[in-house]
Design an enzyme around this catalytic site. Sequence first.
Site, PDB file in Angstrom:
ATOM      1  N   GLY A  11      27.268   2.510 -41.656  1.00 26.91           N
ATOM      2  CA  GLY A  11      28.660   2.533 -41.715  1.00 26.91           C
ATOM      3  C   GLY A  11      29.432   1.210 -41.117  1.00 26.91           C
ATOM      4  O   GLY A  11      29.017   0.931 -40.038  1.00 26.91           O
ATOM      5  N   ARG A  72      24.146   1.659 -47.107  1.00 22.46           N
ATOM      6  CA  ARG A  72      23.020   2.850 -46.818  1.00 22.46           C
ATOM      7  C   ARG A  72      22.008   2.385 -47.846  1.00 22.46           C
ATOM      8  O   ARG A  72      22.283   2.284 -49.367  1.00 22.46           O
ATOM      9  CB  ARG A  72      23.371   4.070 -46.703  1.00 22.46           C
ATOM     10  CG  ARG A  72      24.370   4.130 -45.431  1.00 22.46           C
ATOM     11  CD  ARG A  72      24.717   5.521 -45.124  1.00 22.46           C
ATOM     12  NE  ARG A  72      25.226   5.651 -43.491  1.00 22.46           N
ATOM     13  CZ  ARG A  72      26.685   5.625 -43.821  1.00 22.46           C
ATOM     14  NH1 ARG A  72      27.306   5.929 -44.659  1.00 22.46           N
ATOM     15  NH2 ARG A  72      27.227   5.631 -42.375  1.00 22.46           N
ATOM     16  N   ASP A 103      22.025   3.820 -35.463  1.00 28.36           N
ATOM     17  CA  ASP A 103      20.705   4.146 -34.963  1.00 28.36           C
ATOM     18  C   ASP A 103      19.633   4.136 -36.033  1.00 28.36           C
ATOM     19  O   ASP A 103      18.632   3.621 -35.916  1.00 28.36           O
ATOM     20  CB  ASP A 103      20.699   5.426 -34.301  1.00 28.36           C
ATOM     21  CG  ASP A 103      21.180   6.675 -35.279  1.00 28.36           C
ATOM     22  OD1 ASP A 103      21.838   6.394 -36.237  1.00 28.36           O
ATOM     23  OD2 ASP A 103      20.906   7.969 -34.825  1.00 28.36           O
ATOM     24  N   THR A 126      28.689   0.809 -34.690  1.00 27.62           N
ATOM     25  CA  THR A 126      29.302   2.092 -35.171  1.00 27.62           C
ATOM     26  C   THR A 126      30.319   2.696 -34.507  1.00 27.62           C
ATOM     27  O   THR A 126      30.407   2.402 -33.317  1.00 27.62           O
ATOM     28  CB  THR A 126      28.028   3.268 -35.055  1.00 27.62           C
ATOM     29  OG1 THR A 126      28.637   4.561 -35.497  1.00 27.62           O
ATOM     30  CG2 THR A 126      27.391   3.088 -33.915  1.00 27.62           C
ATOM     31  N   ASP A 128      30.791   5.626 -33.587  1.00 30.06           N
ATOM     32  CA  ASP A 128      30.474   6.922 -33.127  1.00 30.06           C
ATOM     33  C   ASP A 128      30.420   6.723 -31.607  1.00 30.06           C
ATOM     34  O   ASP A 128      30.170   7.748 -30.792  1.00 30.06           O
ATOM     35  CB  ASP A 128      29.246   7.602 -33.832  1.00 30.06           C
ATOM     36  CG  ASP A 128      29.699   7.969 -35.151  1.00 30.06           C
ATOM     37  OD1 ASP A 128      30.813   8.314 -35.404  1.00 30.06           O
ATOM     38  OD2 ASP A 128      28.855   8.258 -36.110  1.00 30.06           O
ATOM     39  N   ASP A 130      27.358   6.554 -30.201  1.00 26.00           N
ATOM     40  CA  ASP A 130      26.880   7.565 -30.066  1.00 26.00           C
ATOM     41  C   ASP A 130      24.956   6.834 -29.821  1.00 26.00           C
ATOM     42  O   ASP A 130      24.104   7.607 -29.891  1.00 26.00           O
ATOM     43  CB  ASP A 130      26.468   8.560 -31.114  1.00 26.00           C
ATOM     44  CG  ASP A 130      25.949   7.858 -32.379  1.00 26.00           C
ATOM     45  OD1 ASP A 130      26.083   6.766 -32.589  1.00 26.00           O
ATOM     46  OD2 ASP A 130      25.710   8.874 -33.299  1.00 26.00           O
ATOM     47  N   ARG A 172      29.933  12.816 -37.186  1.00 24.32           N
ATOM     48  CA  ARG A 172      29.160  14.073 -37.874  1.00 24.32           C
ATOM     49  C   ARG A 172      28.251  14.549 -36.820  1.00 24.32           C
ATOM     50  O   ARG A 172      27.896  15.921 -36.644  1.00 24.32           O
ATOM     51  CB  ARG A 172      28.298  13.422 -38.769  1.00 24.32           C
ATOM     52  CG  ARG A 172      28.361  14.386 -40.291  1.00 24.32           C
ATOM     53  CD  ARG A 172      27.560  13.935 -41.406  1.00 24.32           C
ATOM     54  NE  ARG A 172      28.565  13.063 -42.052  1.00 24.32           N
ATOM     55  CZ  ARG A 172      28.029  12.161 -42.926  1.00 24.32           C
ATOM     56  NH1 ARG A 172      27.058  11.668 -42.976  1.00 24.32           N
ATOM     57  NH2 ARG A 172      29.288  11.540 -43.605  1.00 24.32           N
TER      58      ARG A 172
HETATM   59  P1  ADP Z   1      23.586   3.925 -39.004  1.00 29.34           P
HETATM   60  O1  ADP Z   1      22.880   2.627 -39.005  1.00 29.34           O
HETATM   61  O2  ADP Z   1      24.846   3.493 -39.211  1.00 29.34           O
HETATM   62  O3  ADP Z   1      23.112   5.236 -38.376  1.00 29.34           O
HETATM   63  P2  ADP Z   1      22.102   5.057 -41.581  1.00 29.34           P
HETATM   64  O4  ADP Z   1      21.669   6.274 -40.814  1.00 29.34           O
HETATM   65  O5  ADP Z   1      22.621   5.406 -42.877  1.00 29.34           O
HETATM   66  O6  ADP Z   1      23.270   4.193 -40.715  1.00 29.34           O
HETATM   67  O7  ADP Z   1      20.881   3.853 -41.800  1.00 29.34           O
HETATM   68  C1  ADP Z   1      21.472   2.785 -42.270  1.00 29.34           C
HETATM   69  C2  ADP Z   1      20.152   2.300 -43.145  1.00 29.34           C
HETATM   70  O8  ADP Z   1      19.008   2.024 -42.382  1.00 29.34           O
HETATM   71  C3  ADP Z   1      19.469   3.238 -44.096  1.00 29.34           C
HETATM   72  O9  ADP Z   1      20.317   3.451 -45.328  1.00 29.34           O
HETATM   73  C4  ADP Z   1      18.201   2.586 -44.306  1.00 29.34           C
HETATM   74  O10 ADP Z   1      18.213   1.450 -45.332  1.00 29.34           O
HETATM   75  C5  ADP Z   1      17.861   1.921 -43.001  1.00 29.34           C
HETATM   76  N1  ADP Z   1      16.896   2.826 -42.386  1.00 29.34           N
HETATM   77  C6  ADP Z   1      17.316   4.281 -41.697  1.00 29.34           C
HETATM   78  N2  ADP Z   1      16.205   4.793 -41.238  1.00 29.34           N
HETATM   79  C7  ADP Z   1      15.178   4.101 -41.581  1.00 29.34           C
HETATM   80  C8  ADP Z   1      14.012   4.481 -41.380  1.00 29.34           C
HETATM   81  N3  ADP Z   1      13.251   5.342 -40.684  1.00 29.34           N
HETATM   82  N4  ADP Z   1      13.106   3.435 -41.941  1.00 29.34           N
HETATM   83  C9  ADP Z   1      13.375   2.331 -42.605  1.00 29.34           C
HETATM   84  N5  ADP Z   1      14.848   2.205 -42.669  1.00 29.34           N
HETATM   85  C10 ADP Z   1      15.488   2.912 -42.125  1.00 29.34           C
HETATM   86  O1  F6P Z   2      28.782   6.716 -38.333  1.00 29.84           O
HETATM   87  C1  F6P Z   2      29.922   6.540 -38.559  1.00 29.84           C
HETATM   88  C2  F6P Z   2      30.448   7.525 -39.424  1.00 29.84           C
HETATM   89  O2  F6P Z   2      31.913   7.285 -39.860  1.00 29.84           O
HETATM   90  C3  F6P Z   2      30.659   8.854 -38.869  1.00 29.84           C
HETATM   91  O3  F6P Z   2      31.485   9.115 -37.885  1.00 29.84           O
HETATM   92  C4  F6P Z   2      30.857   9.723 -40.015  1.00 29.84           C
HETATM   93  O4  F6P Z   2      30.352  11.107 -40.069  1.00 29.84           O
HETATM   94  C5  F6P Z   2      30.318   8.999 -41.161  1.00 29.84           C
HETATM   95  O5  F6P Z   2      30.070   7.630 -40.725  1.00 29.84           O
HETATM   96  C6  F6P Z   2      30.747   8.834 -42.497  1.00 29.84           C
HETATM   97  O6  F6P Z   2      29.868   8.261 -43.319  1.00 29.84           O
HETATM   98  P1  F6P Z   2      30.500   7.719 -44.807  1.00 29.84           P
HETATM   99  O7  F6P Z   2      31.237   6.198 -44.822  1.00 29.84           O
HETATM  100  O8  F6P Z   2      29.259   7.884 -45.859  1.00 29.84           O
HETATM  101  O9  F6P Z   2      31.558   8.705 -45.447  1.00 29.84           O
END
Ligand code: ADP
Ligand code: F6P
Length: 322
Positions: A11, A72, A103, A126, A128, A130, A172
């Site tokens: 995000g 993502r 994360d 992020t 969040d 978190d 979330r």
């Molecule tokens: P954020 O980084 O905000 O937590 P996501 O959890 O959606 O957002 O992760 C972002 C991107 O990081 C994912 O769409 C994917 O491309 C990559 N990613 C997440 N987890 C993994 C994993 N276990 N292995 C490889 N890539 C990952």
């Molecule tokens: O992780 C950041 C965040 O804005 C969360 O607070 C929220 O739950 C989520 O992303 C929303 O994701 P999306 O942009 O896919 O609606």
Amino acid sequence: MKKIGLLTSGGDSSGMNAAIRAVVRTARVYNIKVIGFKKGYCGLIKDDSVAMNSRTVGNIINLGGTILQTARCPEFLETKGIRKAAAVLEKHRLEGLIVIGGDGSMHGLSELIEQTGIAGIGIPGTIDNDLYGTDYTIGFDTALNVAVDAIDRLRDTATSHERLFLVEVMGRQAGYIALYTGIAGGAEEVLVPETISHIDLLIEKLKKGHQKGKISSIVVIAEGDDAGGAFDIEKKIRKKTAWETRVSILGHIQRGGKPTAIDRINASRLGVAAVEAIRKGITLKMVGLDRNEISFVHLKDVWSKKRQISSELLKISEILST
Ligand code: ADP
Ligand code: F6P
């Protein structure tokens, strides 16, 4: 080190541009070239790349979102996707990669490092707040200020009409935005995913407040609360009371807009520290802030451990809302 890659993933959050600018301008000081990849790991896989320099990052410190865009990217979750990314890193002869994200993005970076041996540093981005191992993530302060401003506005109507407002903020899996917003906005109650929410108890507390002379109330709810979102909670309250309630969902309004000064400064600090670390050979780490000092945490800890919500702040919120 002569050449590194840079991308934003997951995000978007306000202040990511300040971090991009800091990475590129710090790299220039050390004669390191920077290649930016668009739309997170998807851009890395597709080699959707752009050469960056001090001018390409001019006039962006005040902009929300990310000039590199973000995504993502499910393809990167698979070995095939990581292999494609590895080939692109090789093609550009990149010796390091800096990833700004949450994360999930840190998890992706550690997988890539493990499978390719490239040096990699993460920067927490992020709203969040978190992430394990850092007190601060880029964008949290801006999101918080947007939410507090909204509460201040809603309070006017809540008071004028003697209503109960249920305000849903983002988060979330994490209640940091909700808890900080609740304290700064003077909310009567805050519901977060990290603690179990009891609707009967909430109603009881609001009734007591009313008996003590409160004519309106604001309840801040994190979108991922175990009792449901603001609309679910409103339904539950309406079944048991005759209160006049209103719901306000702040949503993605919290994610964008001009970054606060704090987000710009901290993002700049993290960007500088990330480049200085990678050129010294530090890898598999995320740079963060620990009591306002630059710190480093293992990427694995970032995605495998959970940052606990502050019990001190939960207590403060409880005391001050009486
Ligand atoms: P954020 O980084 O905000 O937590 P996501 O959890 O959606 O957002 O992760 C972002 C991107 O990081 C994912 O769409 C994917 O491309 C990559 N990613 C997440 N987890 C993994 C994993 N276990 N292995 C490889 N890539 C990952
Ligand atoms: O992780 C950041 C965040 O804005 C969360 O607070 C929220 O739950 C989520 O992303 C929303 O994701 P999306 O942009 O896919 O609606």
